[in-house]
Scaffold this active site. Structure first.
Site, PDB file in Angstrom:
ATOM      1  CD1 TRP A  93      62.851  34.299 -21.258  1.00 42.18           C
ATOM      2  CD2 TRP A  93      61.553  32.646 -20.496  1.00 42.18           C
ATOM      3  NE1 TRP A  93      62.539  33.476 -22.320  1.00 42.18           N
ATOM      4  CE2 TRP A  93      61.744  32.456 -21.884  1.00 42.18           C
ATOM      5  CE3 TRP A  93      60.757  31.729 -19.801  1.00 42.18           C
ATOM      6  CZ2 TRP A  93      61.182  31.391 -22.585  1.00 42.18           C
ATOM      7  CZ3 TRP A  93      60.200  30.665 -20.493  1.00 42.18           C
ATOM      8  CH2 TRP A  93      60.416  30.508 -21.876  1.00 42.18           C
TER       9      TRP A  93
ATOM     10  CG  HIS B 135      66.032  12.855 -50.378  1.00 45.35           C
ATOM     11  ND1 HIS B 135      65.672  11.853 -51.247  1.00 45.35           N
ATOM     12  CD2 HIS B 135      67.356  12.679 -50.141  1.00 45.35           C
ATOM     13  CE1 HIS B 135      66.717  11.092 -51.508  1.00 45.35           C
ATOM     14  NE2 HIS B 135      67.760  11.578 -50.843  1.00 45.35           N
TER      15      HIS B 135
ATOM     16  CE  LYS C 281      74.915  29.946 -30.530  1.00 45.11           C
ATOM     17  NZ  LYS C 281      75.009  28.710 -29.826  1.00 45.11           N
TER      18      LYS C 281
ATOM     19  CD  GLU D  59      71.156  31.139 -29.616  1.00 41.79           C
ATOM     20  OE1 GLU D  59      72.201  30.492 -29.636  1.00 41.79           O
ATOM     21  OE2 GLU D  59      70.393  31.135 -28.636  1.00 41.79           O
TER      22      GLU D  59
ATOM     23  CB  CYS E  37      62.697  34.254 -13.515  1.00 42.32           C
ATOM     24  SG  CYS E  37      61.206  34.356 -14.475  1.00 42.32           S
TER      25      CYS E  37
ATOM     26  CD  GLU F  74      75.745  25.561 -31.334  1.00 40.73           C
ATOM     27  OE1 GLU F  74      74.671  24.935 -31.201  1.00 40.73           O
ATOM     28  OE2 GLU F  74      76.023  26.552 -30.640  1.00 40.73           O
TER      29      GLU F  74
ATOM     30  NE  ARG G 117      68.345  32.551 -13.284  1.00 39.03           N
ATOM     31  CZ  ARG G 117      68.641  31.273 -13.175  1.00 39.03           C
ATOM     32  NH1 ARG G 117      69.884  30.880 -13.378  1.00 39.03           N
ATOM     33  NH2 ARG G 117      67.734  30.380 -12.854  1.00 39.03           N
TER      34      ARG G 117
ATOM     35  CG  ASN H  63      63.512  30.898 -11.391  1.00 38.63           C
ATOM     36  OD1 ASN H  63      63.030  30.739 -12.505  1.00 38.63           O
ATOM     37  ND2 ASN H  63      64.642  30.334 -11.024  1.00 38.63           N
ATOM     38  N   GLY H  64      60.225  30.060 -11.880  1.00 35.62           N
ATOM     39  CA  GLY H  64      59.663  28.723 -12.075  1.00 35.62           C
ATOM     40  C   GLY H  64      58.177  28.803 -12.355  1.00 35.62           C
TER      41      GLY H  64
ATOM     42  CE  LYS I 190      74.647  31.129 -21.083  1.00 39.63           C
ATOM     43  NZ  LYS I 190      75.068  30.855 -22.462  1.00 39.63           N
TER      44      LYS I 190
HETATM   45  C1  AGP Z   1      72.101  28.224 -27.323  1.00 43.10           C
HETATM   46  O1  AGP Z   1      72.908  29.254 -27.673  1.00 43.10           O
HETATM   47  C2  AGP Z   1      71.284  28.392 -26.113  1.00 43.10           C
HETATM   48  N1  AGP Z   1      71.835  29.129 -25.086  1.00 43.10           N
HETATM   49  C3  AGP Z   1      70.541  27.130 -25.663  1.00 43.10           C
HETATM   50  O2  AGP Z   1      70.243  26.345 -26.757  1.00 43.10           O
HETATM   51  C4  AGP Z   1      71.200  26.281 -24.566  1.00 43.10           C
HETATM   52  O3  AGP Z   1      72.304  25.592 -25.072  1.00 43.10           O
HETATM   53  C5  AGP Z   1      70.149  25.323 -24.001  1.00 43.10           C
HETATM   54  O4  AGP Z   1      69.107  26.062 -23.452  1.00 43.10           O
HETATM   55  C6  AGP Z   1      70.715  24.374 -22.982  1.00 43.10           C
HETATM   56  O5  AGP Z   1      71.247  25.057 -21.893  1.00 43.10           O
HETATM   57  P1  AGP Z   1      72.188  24.313 -20.868  1.00 43.10           P
HETATM   58  O6  AGP Z   1      73.439  23.952 -21.577  1.00 43.10           O
HETATM   59  O7  AGP Z   1      72.406  25.312 -19.771  1.00 43.10           O
HETATM   60  O8  AGP Z   1      71.457  23.094 -20.389  1.00 43.10           O
END
Ligand code: AGP
Length: 603
Positions: A74, A500, A481, A484, A2, A477, A27, A100-101, A598
Site C-alpha cells: 500500500w 442549513h 460504505k 469506499e 502492506c 456508516e 493490507r 511495512n510502515g 484494510k
Molecule cells: C471501513 O470499511 C474501513 N475498512 C475503515 O474505515 C476501517 O474501519 C478503519 O480503517 C479502522 O480500522 P480498524 O477497525 O482495523 O481500526
C-alpha cells in the site's frame, strides 16, 4: 498497510509465499513482489498491481528454493510502480528486504548512503534498509547488520531481510507494525497477520514491539528492544482458514455481510446470562464498572461510526457521558480527560496506528483502557488494560461489515452492563439482544429485493444519507460504505441540519437514503424527508417496521427491531447491501477498492 511474508523450511518457498500474499492482499494491493534465496544470489520478481499480475512473472524464478520473503504494498513513499515495488535490494543484489510502515528519517539516511556510493533505484523510504544492511556487512552476517541497521531507523515499521549465502535465515524486525511467527514442522513462517500461514500451522508467537528474530527452518531466536535474548510464549490461533475463503460468494464483502447473524451469535455467546451480562466474558471486572464516570471512545473509520452508536447507547442506558473522537485527531488535540474516565479503543484489526497512539496517550496519562477488537493477540488487545473480542471471524474485504455490527453488539453489552451496575438494569433489552441473530437471518432472506434499488442508485454521482439521533450515526456508516466501494460521492447529515446549507444540493432525482428506526424522532425526521421530497429528491427509506404506515412507497426495506436501541445492528445490513450492489453494478473491485487497505498501520 502492506503485507509481509517470509518462509524458511524444507519445502519450496515460492507457492507458500504467494499463497500468503493472497491472504494478505487486503493490507494493500498497489504492487507485489517476492525474493528467493537461491544458491547464486537473491532472485527477485515484482510488479505493479495485484498478486495475480505478479504471478505471471514468476516463471523465471528458480525452483525448490526453501527460503524467501514477499510483499504486497500500500503505497506511502513513491507511486505504485515496478521500481517502487518490494522487495528492495542493496547495490550488490545479495540482500533483499520487505518492509511495512514508514522509515521517518529515510531522507537523511538516503543522503548519507548516496554520499558513501550507494545507488538507489526506487523513491521509497524502504530502500534505505537493504543499503544500510550492506553497509554494515549484511552479505556476511545479516543478523549483526540488522542489529546495527535497526539502531539507525526511526519510525513505526516491520521488516524482513534475507541474504544470499545465508539460505537458512530470515531476519525479522518489529518496531510497532505487527509481525507474527508461525511455528511449523521443519519450517517457520513470518507474516504481518497469521491468516498468511493458517493452512500450515495454528501455533504462533507474536513479536513484541522492538523485538528482532532470527528465523531458520528449525529454530526461532528472539531478542527484545534492549538486545537481550527472550522467550515469547507461543499461542494457538483458533481461526478456521475456511472462514478466510470466499466459499462460493462472488466477493468476500457479500460473504461477510451474509454471515453476520452467525457472527452476532458468536459475539453474544456466553455473554448473556439470564437477564444479565456476563462482564468477565468481555474481559472486564464487574467491580470496575461503577468506578468509571465517563467514557472516551477513540477509533477510526467504521469503528468510529460504531463508537458513535456506542455513545448513544451508553449515555441513554447507563447515564454516563461519552465522548467519541477520531483517533487521528484525539492523539494531537491535547485532550482534557476527567478523572475516572475509561478510554475505550475500538478497532477491527487492533493495529490501526492512530488508535494505538491514542491508547498509548491515555495509558501515559494513567487512564484505564479497554479495547474492543476482532483480533486476538493484536497490539491493541495486548496493550490495553483489558480487551473484549468481537469474535466476528476473519474480515477480509476492505469494507468493514460484520466487524462493525459486532462492535455495536459489544458496545450494547457494555452499555447494558454499565447500566445494570448503576441500578438501571434493562433485562428486556438483554433478552432482546439474543433475538438479533434470528432477526438478521430473517431479513437477509428478503434482501435480494434491494438489488434493484442499488442498481438505480448506481447511476447517480452523488447522494445523501440522513437520520436523527442514533440513525444519524448509522447514516454515517452507510455513506462511508457507499463511497469506499462504489466511488459515488455520498454525505451523511443529521436530518435537521440539511436546511442549513446542504439543501441547496438537493435537486430533482438526487437520491436521499433516510434511516428511520427511532419512533420518538419519527415525526421530526418525516418533516425533513418532506423537505427534500419537495425539492425533487428520490427517497430510499430504510425503516423499522413500526414506521411502515407513514412511509409507504418511500421505504425500500424494513427491519424488525425488538427495540430502537438495537435497530442499528439490523439497519446496517441494508446499507451495506445497497453499497455492495451499487458497486457491483458499476463494475468496481468490491473487495479491493482503489487507494485503500484494510489495516492502516501508518498515521
Ligand atoms: C471501513 O470499511 C474501513 N475498512 C475503515 O474505515 C476501517 O474501519 C478503519 O480503517 C479502522 O480500522 P480498524 O477497525 O482495523 O481500526
Amino acid at each position: 498497510m502492506c503485507g509481509i511474508v517470509g518462509y524458511v523450511g524444507d519445502q519450496d518457498a515460492l507457492p507458500i509465499l504467494v499463497r500468503g500474499l493472497k491472504r494478505l492482499e487486503y493490507r494493500g494491493y498497489d504492487s507485489a513482489g517476492v525474493a528467493l534465496v537461491a544458491p547464486a544470489g537473491v532472485a527477485l520478481a515484482k510488479s505493479q498491481g495485484k498478486v495475480s499480475i505478479l504471478e505471471t512473472r514468476l516463471n523465471l524464478l528458480p525452483d525448490s528454493t526453501p527460503c524467501g520473503i514477499a510483499h504486497t504494498r500500500w503505497a506511502t513513499h513513491g507511486a505504485p510502480t515496478d521500481e517502487n515495488a518490494h522487495p528492495h535490494s542493496d547495490c550488490s543484489g545479495q540482500i533483499a528486504v520487505v518492509h511495512n510502515g514508514i522509515v521517518e528519517n529515510y531522507a537523511d539516511l538516503r543522503q548519507e548512503l548516496i554520499a558513501k556510493g550507494h545507488h538507489f533505484i526506487s523513491e521509497t523510504d524502504s530502500e534505505v534498509i537493504p543499503h544500510l544492511l550492506e553497509e554494515y556487512g549484511g552479505t556476511e552476517d545479516l543478523l549483526t547488520a540488522a542489529q546495527k541497521t535497526e539502531l539507525r531507523l526511526q519510525g513505526a515499521y516491520a521488516f524482513l531481510a534475507v541474504a544470499a549465502g545465508q539460505p537458512d535465515l530470515v531476519v525479522a524486525v518489529r518496531r510497532a507494525s505487527p509481525l507474527i511467527i508461525g511455528l511449523g514442522e521443519r519450517a517457520n513462517y513470518i507474516a504481518s497477520d497469521f491468516s498468511a500461514f493458517l493452512d500450515d500451522t495454528h501455533r504462533a508467537l507474536i513479536l513484541e514491539n522492538g523485538d528482532m528474530a532470527a528465523v531458520s527452518a528449525r529454530a526461532v531466536q528472539v531478542w527484545d528492544a534492549a538486545g537481550d535474548a527472550v522467550e515469547r510464549e507461543p499461542l494457538v490461533i483458533n481461526w478456521d482458514i475456511r472462514q478466510a475463503e470466499r466459499g462460493g460468494y462472488a466477493h468476500f464483502m457479500l460473504k461477510e455481510i451474509m454471515e453476520q447473524p452467525e457472527a452476532w451469535a458468536d459475539c453474544l455467546l456466553g455473554r448473556i446470562q439470564g437477564d444479565g451480562i456476563q462482564v468477565e466474558s468481555m474481559g472486564l471486572l464487574s467491580e470496575n464498572l461503577t468506578r468509571w464516570r465517563r467514557v472516551q471512545i477513540v477509533a477510526a473509520g467504521t469503528a468510529y461510526h460504531a463508537g458513535l452508536v456506542g455513545k448513544a447507547l451508553i449515555e441513554n442506558l447507563a447515564g454516563i457521558p461519552v465522548d467519541v473522537d477520531v483517533a487521528s485527531e484525539f492523539r494531537y488535540r491535547h485532550p482534557l480527560l476527567f478523572p475516572e474516565t475509561l478510554v475505550l479503543a475500538v478497532s477491527q484489526s487492533g493495529e490501526t496506528a492512530d488508535t494505538l497512539a491514542s491508547l498509548y496517550l491515555a495509558k501515559e496519562q494513567g487512564f484505564p483502557t479497554y479495547a474492543i477488537t476482532n483480533s486476538v493477540g493484536s497490539t491493541l488487545a495486548r496493550e490495553a488494560d483489558a480487551a473484549g473480542y468481537t469474535y466476528a471471524g476473519p474480515e477480509i474485504a476492505v469494507a468493514s461489515t460484520k466487524a462493525y455490527t459486532t462492535q455495536i453488539l459489544m458496545l450494547s453489552l457494555l452499555a447494558l452492563a454499565l447500566a445494570a451496575a448503576r441500578g438501571r438494569a434493562r433485562p428486556d433489552l438483554v433478552r432482546q439482544l439474543a433475538l438479533l441473530p434470528a432477526l438478521g437471518e430473517e431479513w437477509l432472506e428478503e434482501s435480494e429485493s434491494l438489488r434493484d434499488h442499488a442498481e438505480r442508485l448506481a447511476k447517480s454521482d452523488q447522494m445523501f444519507y440522513i437520520g436523527r439521533g442514533i440513525d444519524y450515526a448509522v447514516a454515517m456508516e452507510g455513506q462511508l460504505k457507499m463511497k469506499e466501494i462504489s466511488y459515488i460521492h455520498a454525505e451523511a447529515y443529521p436530518a435537521g441540519e440539511l436546511k442549513h446549507g446542504t439543501l441547496a444540493l438537493i435537486t430533482s432525482g438526487v437520491p436521499v437514503v433516510a434511516i428511520a428506526t427511532q419512533p420518538d424522532l419519527a415525526i421530526k425526521l418525516w418533516s425533513n424527508v418532506a423537505e427534500v421530497k419537495a425539492r425533487g429528491a428520490s427517497i430510499y427509506g430504510v425503516i423499522d417496521h413500526s414506521q411502515r404506515r407513514a412511509w409507504g412507497e418511500d421505504a425500500i426495506t424494513e427491519v424488525r427491531s425488538p427495540s430502537p436501541f438495537l435497530a442499528p445492528v439490523l439497519a446496517a445490513m441494508p446499507l451495506q447491501l445497497l453499497a455492495y450492489w451499487a458497486a457491483v453494478a458499476r463494475g468496481e473491485d468490491v473487495d479491493k477498492p482503489r487507494n485503500l487497505a484494510k489495516s492502516v498501520t501508518v498515521e
